[in-house]
Design a protein around this motif. Structure first.
Motif, PDB file in Angstrom:
ATOM      1  N   GLN A  78     -16.835 -21.137   0.810  1.00 20.25           N
ATOM      2  CA  GLN A  78     -16.555 -19.734   0.547  1.00 20.25           C
ATOM      3  C   GLN A  78     -15.350 -19.631  -0.380  1.00 20.25           C
ATOM      4  OE1 GLN A  78     -16.156 -17.601   4.208  1.00 20.25           O
ATOM      5  NE2 GLN A  78     -14.717 -16.143   3.356  1.00 20.25           N
ATOM      6  N   PRO A  79     -15.359 -18.718  -1.345  1.00 21.73           N
ATOM      7  CA  PRO A  79     -14.192 -18.592  -2.235  1.00 21.73           C
ATOM      8  C   PRO A  79     -12.967 -18.090  -1.461  1.00 21.73           C
ATOM      9  CG  PRO A  79     -15.772 -16.859  -2.674  1.00 21.73           C
ATOM     10  CD  PRO A  79     -16.422 -17.785  -1.703  1.00 21.73           C
ATOM     11  N   ALA A  80     -11.799 -18.486  -1.932  1.00 22.13           N
ATOM     12  CA  ALA A  80     -10.551 -18.100  -1.279  1.00 22.13           C
ATOM     13  C   ALA A  80     -10.351 -16.589  -1.382  1.00 22.13           C
ATOM     14  CB  ALA A  80      -9.386 -18.832  -1.916  1.00 22.13           C
ATOM     15  N   GLU A  81      -9.797 -16.022  -0.299  1.00 22.48           N
ATOM     16  CA  GLU A  81      -9.643 -14.574  -0.233  1.00 22.48           C
ATOM     17  C   GLU A  81      -8.372 -14.223   0.537  1.00 22.48           C
ATOM     18  OE1 GLU A  81     -12.905 -11.505   0.880  1.00 22.48           O
ATOM     19  OE2 GLU A  81     -11.930 -12.102   2.745  1.00 22.48           O
ATOM     20  N   VAL A  82      -7.677 -13.201   0.073  1.00 21.93           N
ATOM     21  CA  VAL A  82      -6.517 -12.653   0.771  1.00 21.93           C
ATOM     22  C   VAL A  82      -6.854 -11.209   1.098  1.00 21.93           C
ATOM     23  CG1 VAL A  82      -4.052 -12.160   0.647  1.00 21.93           C
ATOM     24  CG2 VAL A  82      -4.964 -14.155  -0.531  1.00 21.93           C
ATOM     25  N   LYS A  83      -6.793 -10.861   2.395  1.00 21.02           N
ATOM     26  CA  LYS A  83      -7.163  -9.514   2.837  1.00 21.02           C
ATOM     27  C   LYS A  83      -5.944  -8.861   3.502  1.00 21.02           C
ATOM     28  CE  LYS A  83     -10.123  -7.169   6.142  1.00 21.02           C
ATOM     29  NZ  LYS A  83     -11.055  -7.385   7.258  1.00 21.02           N
ATOM     30  N   PHE A  84      -5.578  -7.682   3.034  1.00 18.18           N
ATOM     31  CA  PHE A  84      -4.467  -6.915   3.584  1.00 18.18           C
ATOM     32  C   PHE A  84      -5.051  -5.730   4.350  1.00 18.18           C
ATOM     33  CE2 PHE A  84      -2.842  -8.896  -0.258  1.00 18.18           C
ATOM     34  CZ  PHE A  84      -1.641  -9.432   0.161  1.00 18.18           C
ATOM     35  N   SER A  85      -4.794  -5.638   5.657  1.00 18.40           N
ATOM     36  CA  SER A  85      -5.189  -4.474   6.451  1.00 18.40           C
ATOM     37  C   SER A  85      -4.011  -3.515   6.470  1.00 18.40           C
ATOM     38  CB  SER A  85      -5.544  -4.893   7.877  1.00 18.40           C
ATOM     39  OG  SER A  85      -6.627  -5.780   7.862  1.00 18.40           O
ATOM     40  N   LEU A  86      -4.227  -2.297   6.002  1.00 14.93           N
ATOM     41  CA  LEU A  86      -3.150  -1.338   5.785  1.00 14.93           C
ATOM     42  C   LEU A  86      -2.920  -0.434   6.996  1.00 14.93           C
ATOM     43  CD1 LEU A  86      -4.190  -0.266   2.189  1.00 14.93           C
ATOM     44  CD2 LEU A  86      -2.512  -1.983   2.822  1.00 14.93           C
ATOM     45  N   ILE A  87      -1.699   0.121   7.095  1.00 14.40           N
ATOM     46  CA  ILE A  87      -1.400   1.132   8.105  1.00 14.40           C
ATOM     47  C   ILE A  87      -1.947   2.470   7.623  1.00 14.40           C
ATOM     48  CG2 ILE A  87       0.631  -0.092   8.958  1.00 14.40           C
ATOM     49  CD1 ILE A  87       2.369   1.863   7.377  1.00 14.40           C
ATOM     50  N   GLU A  88      -1.952   3.483   8.519  1.00 17.46           N
ATOM     51  CA  GLU A  88      -2.592   4.757   8.194  1.00 17.46           C
ATOM     52  C   GLU A  88      -1.983   5.452   6.972  1.00 17.46           C
ATOM     53  OE1 GLU A  88      -1.609   4.540  11.689  1.00 17.46           O
ATOM     54  OE2 GLU A  88      -3.578   3.837  12.297  1.00 17.46           O
ATOM     55  N   SER A  89      -0.649   5.468   6.883  1.00 15.73           N
ATOM     56  CA  SER A  89      -0.035   6.177   5.756  1.00 15.73           C
ATOM     57  C   SER A  89      -0.372   5.505   4.420  1.00 15.73           C
ATOM     58  CB  SER A  89       1.482   6.264   5.933  1.00 15.73           C
ATOM     59  OG  SER A  89       2.051   4.972   5.973  1.00 15.73           O
ATOM     60  N   ALA A  90      -0.451   4.174   4.424  1.00 15.56           N
ATOM     61  CA  ALA A  90      -0.830   3.465   3.204  1.00 15.56           C
ATOM     62  C   ALA A  90      -2.316   3.657   2.903  1.00 15.56           C
ATOM     63  CB  ALA A  90      -0.503   1.981   3.334  1.00 15.56           C
ATOM     64  N   GLN A  91      -3.145   3.775   3.967  1.00 10.49           N
ATOM     65  CA  GLN A  91      -4.575   4.027   3.766  1.00 10.49           C
ATOM     66  C   GLN A  91      -4.792   5.380   3.098  1.00 10.49           C
ATOM     67  OE1 GLN A  91      -6.637   3.692   7.491  1.00 10.49           O
ATOM     68  NE2 GLN A  91      -6.127   1.537   7.736  1.00 10.49           N
ATOM     69  N   GLU A  92      -4.012   6.374   3.532  1.00  9.53           N
ATOM     70  CA  GLU A  92      -4.144   7.707   2.934  1.00  9.53           C
ATOM     71  C   GLU A  92      -3.694   7.702   1.476  1.00  9.53           C
ATOM     72  OE1 GLU A  92      -1.832  10.203   5.440  1.00  9.53           O
ATOM     73  OE2 GLU A  92      -3.195   9.980   7.140  1.00  9.53           O
ATOM     74  N   LYS A  93      -2.649   6.935   1.198  1.00 11.63           N
ATOM     75  CA  LYS A  93      -2.114   6.891  -0.176  1.00 11.63           C
ATOM     76  C   LYS A  93      -3.081   6.187  -1.129  1.00 11.63           C
ATOM     77  CE  LYS A  93       2.157   5.832  -2.585  1.00 11.63           C
ATOM     78  NZ  LYS A  93       3.514   5.305  -2.450  1.00 11.63           N
TER      79      LYS A  93
END
Length: 152
Positions: A78-93
């Motif tokens: 599988q290709p390398a991947e970096v995943k960032f799970s955001l908080i609610e305020s960052a999700q809204e932005k």
């Protein structure tokens, strides 16, 4: 007659200096979890492993001590991947729930630049506490704390 000079006045310090500058700008305040997935036997995984190392430096950890960095080591090409799970305020932005970077064809500097462009820019602004205390006020507060401890 002199020749007109154009260009930089000094030479670039190189890739290490550029990585250091980008690393100083990393802010994980808008992130709940960082998941890094890579296959250790793949060819283009070195930059992802270096990014994982840079995320564990004390300066980056202090930006958000509650952020969890999880590493998934897979063996399925599988290709390398970096995943960032955001908080609610960052999700809204950003209007997204997660940010995924496919890092197999990127170098470490490019991953840091993308992180700063998309993640650090979405971090919530820190609230200013306001009043700056003088040295005498700090001593007064510290003295009051000691008196309370002695009474107990």
């Amino acid at each position: 007659m002199s020749i007109y000079y154009s260009g930089a006045l000094k030479r670039s310090q190189g890739i290490v200096s550029a990585i250091g500058k980008e690393l100083k700008r990393v802010n994980l305040n808008g992130v709940n979890r960082v998941t890094i997935t890579f296959d250790p036997f793949a060819e283009n995984v070195k930059s992802t492993r270096e990014f994982l190392f840079l995320l564990s430096t004390p300066r980056v950890v202090l930006t958000n001590p509650k952020c969890v960095v999880k590493t998934d080591i897979v063996c399925n090409r599988q290709p390398a991947e970096v995943k960032f799970s955001l908080i609610e305020s960052a999700q809204e932005k950003l209007k997204v729930k997660d940010v995924r970077l496919l890092s197999s064809n990127l170098n470490t500097l490019e991953i840091l630049q993308l992180c700063n462009r998309h993640i650090s820019s979405a971090a919530p602004e820190e609230e200013d506490t306001g009043k700056v205390l003088t040295k005498a006020e700090k001593q007064k507060i510290a003295g009051a704390g000691k008196k309370i401890q002695k009474k107990k």
